[in-house]
Write a protein that holds these residues in place. Structure first.
Motif, PDB file in Angstrom:
ATOM      1  N   GLY A  95      -0.507  12.979  -4.035  1.00  0.00           N
ATOM      2  CA  GLY A  95      -0.207  14.325  -3.539  1.00  0.00           C
ATOM      3  C   GLY A  95      -1.239  14.867  -2.566  1.00  0.00           C
ATOM      4  O   GLY A  95      -1.581  16.053  -2.589  1.00  0.00           O
ATOM      5  N   THR A  96      -1.705  14.008  -1.677  1.00  0.00           N
ATOM      6  CA  THR A  96      -2.800  14.433  -0.788  1.00  0.00           C
ATOM      7  C   THR A  96      -2.386  15.519   0.207  1.00  0.00           C
ATOM      8  O   THR A  96      -3.236  16.227   0.720  1.00  0.00           O
ATOM      9  CB  THR A  96      -3.355  13.226   0.015  1.00  0.00           C
TER      10      THR A  96
ATOM     11  N   GLU B 297       4.070  17.279  -9.021  1.00  0.00           N
ATOM     12  CA  GLU B 297       5.368  17.365  -9.715  1.00  0.00           C
ATOM     13  C   GLU B 297       5.397  18.518 -10.715  1.00  0.00           C
ATOM     14  O   GLU B 297       6.452  18.899 -11.196  1.00  0.00           O
ATOM     15  CB  GLU B 297       5.652  16.037 -10.436  1.00  0.00           C
TER      16      GLU B 297
ATOM     17  N   GLN C 145       1.686   3.695 -13.760  1.00  0.00           N
ATOM     18  CA  GLN C 145       1.467   2.827 -12.600  1.00  0.00           C
ATOM     19  C   GLN C 145      -0.053   2.834 -12.412  1.00  0.00           C
ATOM     20  O   GLN C 145      -0.642   3.885 -12.176  1.00  0.00           O
ATOM     21  CB  GLN C 145       2.163   3.420 -11.370  1.00  0.00           C
TER      22      GLN C 145
HETATM   23  P1  UTP Z   1       5.044  10.469  -1.734  1.00  0.00           P
HETATM   24  O1  UTP Z   1       4.671   9.462  -0.730  1.00  0.00           O
HETATM   25  O2  UTP Z   1       5.611  11.763  -1.286  1.00  0.00           O
HETATM   26  O3  UTP Z   1       3.815  10.821  -2.719  1.00  0.00           O
HETATM   27  O4  UTP Z   1       5.986   9.767  -2.804  1.00  0.00           O
HETATM   28  P2  UTP Z   1       2.273  10.844  -2.498  1.00  0.00           P
HETATM   29  O5  UTP Z   1       1.747   9.468  -2.283  1.00  0.00           O
HETATM   30  O6  UTP Z   1       1.737  11.593  -3.677  1.00  0.00           O
HETATM   31  O7  UTP Z   1       2.141  11.731  -1.160  1.00  0.00           O
HETATM   32  P3  UTP Z   1       0.917  12.240  -0.295  1.00  0.00           P
HETATM   33  O8  UTP Z   1      -0.372  11.686  -0.843  1.00  0.00           O
HETATM   34  O9  UTP Z   1       0.943  13.752  -0.391  1.00  0.00           O
HETATM   35  O10 UTP Z   1       1.265  11.778   1.083  1.00  0.00           O
HETATM   36  C1  UTP Z   1       7.186  10.291  -3.348  1.00  0.00           C
HETATM   37  C2  UTP Z   1       7.175  10.255  -4.871  1.00  0.00           C
HETATM   38  O11 UTP Z   1       6.802   8.974  -5.338  1.00  0.00           O
HETATM   39  C3  UTP Z   1       5.705   9.046  -6.219  1.00  0.00           C
HETATM   40  C4  UTP Z   1       5.020  10.371  -5.926  1.00  0.00           C
HETATM   41  O12 UTP Z   1       4.398  10.878  -7.101  1.00  0.00           O
HETATM   42  C5  UTP Z   1       6.154  11.240  -5.450  1.00  0.00           C
HETATM   43  O13 UTP Z   1       6.747  11.952  -6.518  1.00  0.00           O
HETATM   44  N1  UTP Z   1       4.805   7.887  -5.996  1.00  0.00           N
HETATM   45  C6  UTP Z   1       4.318   7.622  -4.766  1.00  0.00           C
HETATM   46  C7  UTP Z   1       4.449   7.097  -7.076  1.00  0.00           C
HETATM   47  O14 UTP Z   1       4.885   7.332  -8.230  1.00  0.00           O
HETATM   48  N2  UTP Z   1       3.592   6.054  -6.870  1.00  0.00           N
HETATM   49  C8  UTP Z   1       3.091   5.766  -5.647  1.00  0.00           C
HETATM   50  O15 UTP Z   1       2.297   4.789  -5.534  1.00  0.00           O
HETATM   51  C9  UTP Z   1       3.458   6.563  -4.560  1.00  0.00           C
END
Ligand code: UTP
Length: 295
Positions: free
Chosen positions: A18-19, A31, A107
């Motif tokens: 969630g960066t 979430e 994960q």
């Molecule tokens: P996102 O790419 O939007 O999540 O993935 P992120 O990596 O948290 O985003 P940034 O860091 O803000 O760019 C969509 C969904 O997939 C999950 C995330 O939690 C989100 O709900 N996800 C993503 C995983 O479960 N594992 C991962 O390795 C990447």
């Protein structure tokens, strides 16, 4: 109608970092960000349940433990709410753990959405399953997962939920190669797709917005997948292979999509859902009208 297995299972990947929503997401999973009074992920669980799902696996990572707590019983709170005047809150708190059979897995590294879905292999077995991307809330007259299940029953192929997005945004999402299906206004045949296309690589401005329905044939593809955009294992890359080999269906779903991984979208979602809220909707509307006069 083709004969397909019933869709009873859903997977919610919620292990990302969630960066894009820092600093809110430093210690708090995105979430769990509330839309008025409900965390985003509860909207997803409710949508899956309203679509016929009974068993949900939530993919967690380090620091995501409060998601598990949210769906667990809360004995101290329940005791505190056992008094006159608190019946509604008590019923609400007791209702959350009963929404579905909920399972959790970790994960161990956030290596991408494709890698997260692979963690669901043992849970889904050989059954079809829905994937609800953990940060995509969709308000819809008919739950979007249900719209995908209907399309799965019609065509017997995995389904992706899409909308036409502004062309300028396609590079943030993915782009699908779609072909019309005779007699179907909102359904398309898909035989390719690309994640985060660069200018000129787009097939269309149809992008997947947070809901897909897959079957076990995705796993061997995921297991052999190289990393893609952003150095992550991208679910879209695996679905592209599936689409090229066997074809998939896209449903242009009816609903309003809110990306909880994006600050502007969170603010917009909060306003829209506050306006629709049973308890505060009317008061908020009156306040907002006054407020807008001074903008
Ligand atoms: P996102 O790419 O939007 O999540 O993935 P992120 O990596 O948290 O985003 P940034 O860091 O803000 O760019 C969509 C969904 O997939 C999950 C995330 O939690 C989100 O709900 N996800 C993503 C995983 O479960 N594992 C991962 O390795 C990447």
């Amino acid at each position: 109608m083709s004969h397909v297995k019933p869709v009873r299972k859903a997977v919610i990947p919620a292990a990302g970092l969630g960066t894009r929503v820092l600093p809110a997401t430093k210690a708090m999973p995105k979430e769990m960000l509330p839309l008025v009074d409900k965390p985003a992920i509860q909207y997803l669980v409710e949508e899956a349940v309203q679509s016929g799902v009974t068993d949900i696996l939530i993919i967690l990572g380090r620091g995501k433990g409060i998601i598990e707590d949210h769906f667990d019983r809360a004995p101290e709170l329940e005791t505190a709410l056992q008094k006159p005047g608190k019946e509604k809150q008590l019923a609400e708190v007791l209702g959350i753990p009963k929404l579905a059979n909920l399972y959790f897995v970790r994960q161990k590294q956030a290596l991408g959405l494709g890698h997260a879905v692979l963690c669901a292999k043992a849970f889904t077995g050989d059954e079809p399953f829905l994937v609800l991307y953990g940060d995509d809330v969709i308000a819809a007259p008919e739950p979007v997962c249900g719209q995908l299940v209907r399309a799965y029953e019609r065509y017997g192929r995995p389904v992706v939920g899409v909308n036409a997005v502004p062309w300028a945004d396609v590079s943030r999402y993915c782009s699908l190669k779609t072909h019309p299906i005779a007699g179907a206004e909102r359904d398309f045949f898909v035989d390719d797709m690309i994640e985060k296309p660069k200018p000129g690589q787009e097939y269309s401005n149809y992008s997947i917005l947070g809901r897909v329905l897959l079957d076990a044939d995705i796993y061997p593809i995921l297991e052999g997948l190289p990393t893609g955009a952003n150095g992550e294992y991208q679910l879209t890359d695996a679905m592209a292979v599936y689409a090229r080999e066997k074809g998939m269906t896209a449903v242009d779903f009816v609903g309003t999509h809110y990306d909880m991984g994006n600050k502007l979208c969170i603010a917009q979602a909060t306003v829209e859902l506050a306006l629709q809220h049973g308890e505060i909707g009317a008061d908020f509307r009156a306040w907002l009208k006054e407020y807008c006069k001074h903008l």
